[in-house]
Enzyme design. Structure first.
Site, PDB file in Angstrom:
ATOM      1  N   TYR A 227      10.178  33.472 -19.949  1.00 30.93           N
ATOM      2  CA  TYR A 227       9.429  33.275 -18.714  1.00 30.93           C
ATOM      3  C   TYR A 227       9.153  34.641 -18.081  1.00 30.93           C
ATOM      4  O   TYR A 227       9.947  35.164 -17.289  1.00 30.93           O
ATOM      5  CB  TYR A 227      10.196  32.368 -17.748  1.00 30.93           C
ATOM      6  CG  TYR A 227      10.338  30.939 -18.205  1.00 30.93           C
ATOM      7  CD1 TYR A 227       9.562  30.428 -19.253  1.00 30.93           C
ATOM      8  CD2 TYR A 227      11.248  30.079 -17.598  1.00 30.93           C
ATOM      9  CE1 TYR A 227       9.699  29.120 -19.683  1.00 30.93           C
ATOM     10  CE2 TYR A 227      11.381  28.757 -18.019  1.00 30.93           C
ATOM     11  CZ  TYR A 227      10.611  28.291 -19.060  1.00 30.93           C
ATOM     12  OH  TYR A 227      10.748  26.992 -19.482  1.00 30.93           O
TER      13      TYR A 227
ATOM     14  N   HIS B   9      14.760  26.451 -27.376  1.00 33.10           N
ATOM     15  CA  HIS B   9      13.524  26.213 -26.635  1.00 33.10           C
ATOM     16  C   HIS B   9      12.551  25.318 -27.397  1.00 33.10           C
ATOM     17  O   HIS B   9      11.874  24.473 -26.803  1.00 33.10           O
ATOM     18  CB  HIS B   9      12.853  27.553 -26.316  1.00 33.10           C
ATOM     19  CG  HIS B   9      11.983  27.519 -25.113  1.00 33.10           C
ATOM     20  ND1 HIS B   9      11.758  28.603 -24.311  1.00 33.10           N
ATOM     21  CD2 HIS B   9      11.275  26.525 -24.545  1.00 33.10           C
ATOM     22  CE1 HIS B   9      10.951  28.280 -23.307  1.00 33.10           C
ATOM     23  NE2 HIS B   9      10.642  27.024 -23.452  1.00 33.10           N
TER      24      HIS B   9
ATOM     25  N   SER C 125       7.624  19.825 -16.439  1.00 36.72           N
ATOM     26  CA  SER C 125       6.295  19.505 -15.903  1.00 36.72           C
ATOM     27  C   SER C 125       6.227  18.035 -15.487  1.00 36.72           C
ATOM     28  O   SER C 125       5.306  17.307 -15.863  1.00 36.72           O
ATOM     29  CB  SER C 125       5.205  19.826 -16.931  1.00 36.72           C
ATOM     30  OG  SER C 125       3.930  19.857 -16.333  1.00 36.72           O
ATOM     31  N   PRO C 126       7.205  17.564 -14.698  1.00 34.55           N
ATOM     32  CA  PRO C 126       7.273  16.136 -14.385  1.00 34.55           C
ATOM     33  C   PRO C 126       6.193  15.648 -13.432  1.00 34.55           C
ATOM     34  O   PRO C 126       6.023  14.436 -13.286  1.00 34.55           O
ATOM     35  CB  PRO C 126       8.658  16.001 -13.741  1.00 34.55           C
ATOM     36  CG  PRO C 126       8.906  17.325 -13.104  1.00 34.55           C
ATOM     37  CD  PRO C 126       8.305  18.319 -14.059  1.00 34.55           C
ATOM     38  N   LEU C 127       5.468  16.557 -12.792  1.00 32.30           N
ATOM     39  CA  LEU C 127       4.455  16.143 -11.816  1.00 32.30           C
ATOM     40  C   LEU C 127       3.042  16.158 -12.383  1.00 32.30           C
ATOM     41  O   LEU C 127       2.081  15.953 -11.633  1.00 32.30           O
ATOM     42  CB  LEU C 127       4.528  17.046 -10.574  1.00 32.30           C
ATOM     43  CG  LEU C 127       5.872  17.024  -9.841  1.00 32.30           C
ATOM     44  CD1 LEU C 127       5.858  18.025  -8.694  1.00 32.30           C
ATOM     45  CD2 LEU C 127       6.192  15.632  -9.331  1.00 32.30           C
TER      46      LEU C 127
ATOM     47  N   GLY D  90      -0.362  15.155 -13.586  1.00 34.90           N
ATOM     48  CA  GLY D  90      -1.149  13.957 -13.346  1.00 34.90           C
ATOM     49  C   GLY D  90      -1.169  13.534 -11.900  1.00 34.90           C
ATOM     50  O   GLY D  90      -1.991  12.696 -11.515  1.00 34.90           O
TER      51      GLY D  90
END
Length: 298
Positions: A53, A128, A208-210, A212
């Site tokens: 990152y 990863h 990246s759960p959000l 949409g």
């Protein structure tokens, strides 16, 4: 914040994905540190980072060093904070992502992460991504050796399939404590992995759960089926609870299994505080059924 089990430990039900603090569009250091501190203030005790990152072509470890500085400068108690990092990917100057899962690379990467984090042992070290050029068991064997040597305390895998999770269990046994895959209303291909983790008692960490769920004010227009938001049901349920659609999305994921611990990214303290509020949001069965249907396209 309510807590959930992870490898014999308990962590806040919502974690922090620290990647946005170090890649393209990252905030200045003052705001980045304030974001991590806001997460800790809100009861977040799982901080997810990785050696890759950083900006393309830069030296690995920007995010790990940032997380270490945030913990060192925090005014409160950090004894219960679990830092989860990952090894096996890189970011060359062209902006792409490489995969290197050889045992020698993972060993050197873990040792470098250990120094950047300034700890005696990494709390949770994750592969990863499986490297198609390296036998999966060889990569997992490197994690097993790091566990045996006490350089990492817990092990996890990321971006894996159901068969690969079973193979990881065969190598690591009950020292495999987490699976980190992409999962959100817009990306649900890891639903089988989520269910398997629930059956095995392994923490499932959606990254990246959000995805949409578009940003909107609580009072802004948002209707199911509108061209700018395929998931209007999340906005409508949010208005009923007077919370953000993002909180509803995270609460929906928490309801999927007691082993789910979402790790939404953030680059502002306000975003962290909003996400953390999802841990205390309880959705009714009919609301969950409605959101399941929206996510499935029904």
């Amino acid at each position: 914040m309510r807590q959930r089990p992870l490898g014999g430990l308990r962590v806040g039900a919502i974690g922090l994905g620290a990647m946005p603090l170090s890649i393209e569009g990252r905030p200045d250091e003052a705001r980045a540190l304030a974001t991590v501190h806001a997460a800790l203030d809100a009861g977040v005790t799982l901080l997810d980072t990785a050696d890759s990152y950083h900006l393309p072509g830069e030296e690995p470890g920007h995010n790990e060093r940032l997380v270490a500085r945030a913990l060192a400068t925090y005014g409160g108690d950090t004894a219960d904070v679990l830092v989860a990092t990952k090894g096996g990917r890189g970011r060359p100057a062209d902006g792409g992502w490489t995969v290197t899962g050889s045992p020698s690379h993972l060993r050197s990467a873990a040792e470098a992460s250990l120094k950047r984090l300034g700890v005696e042992a990494i709390g949770l070290y994750q592969l990863h991504k499986p490297d198609p050029a390296v036998p999966f068991e060889d990569s997992l064997g490197a994690l097993r050796e790091l566990l045996d040597e006490g350089k990492i305390r817990l092990a996890g895998v990321s971006n894996t399939t159901v068969p690969q999770i079973h193979r990881a269990r065969a190598v690591l046994g009950d020292r495999l404590v987490s699976v980190q895959n992409q999962y959100s209303p817009a990306v649900r291909h890891s639903a089988p992995e989520l269910r398997l983790c629930a059956d095995l008692g392994i923490a499932f960490l959606p990254w990246s759960p959000l995805a949409g769920i578009s940003r909107s004010s609580l009072d802004g227009p948002s209707e199911a089926g509108s061209p700018d938001d395929r998931f209007g049901a999340f906005h409508e349920v949010a208005r009923a609870h007077r919370v953000s659609p993002q909180q509803v999305c995270l609460a929906w994921q928490l309801a999927a299994s007691p082993t789910v611990i979402p790790i939404p990214g953030a680059s502002r303290p306000e975003s962290v505080r909003d996400s953390a509020g999802a841990a205390d949001l309880t959705l009714a069965p009919d609301e969950l059924a409605r959101l399941d249907g929206a996510a499935a396209g029904r």
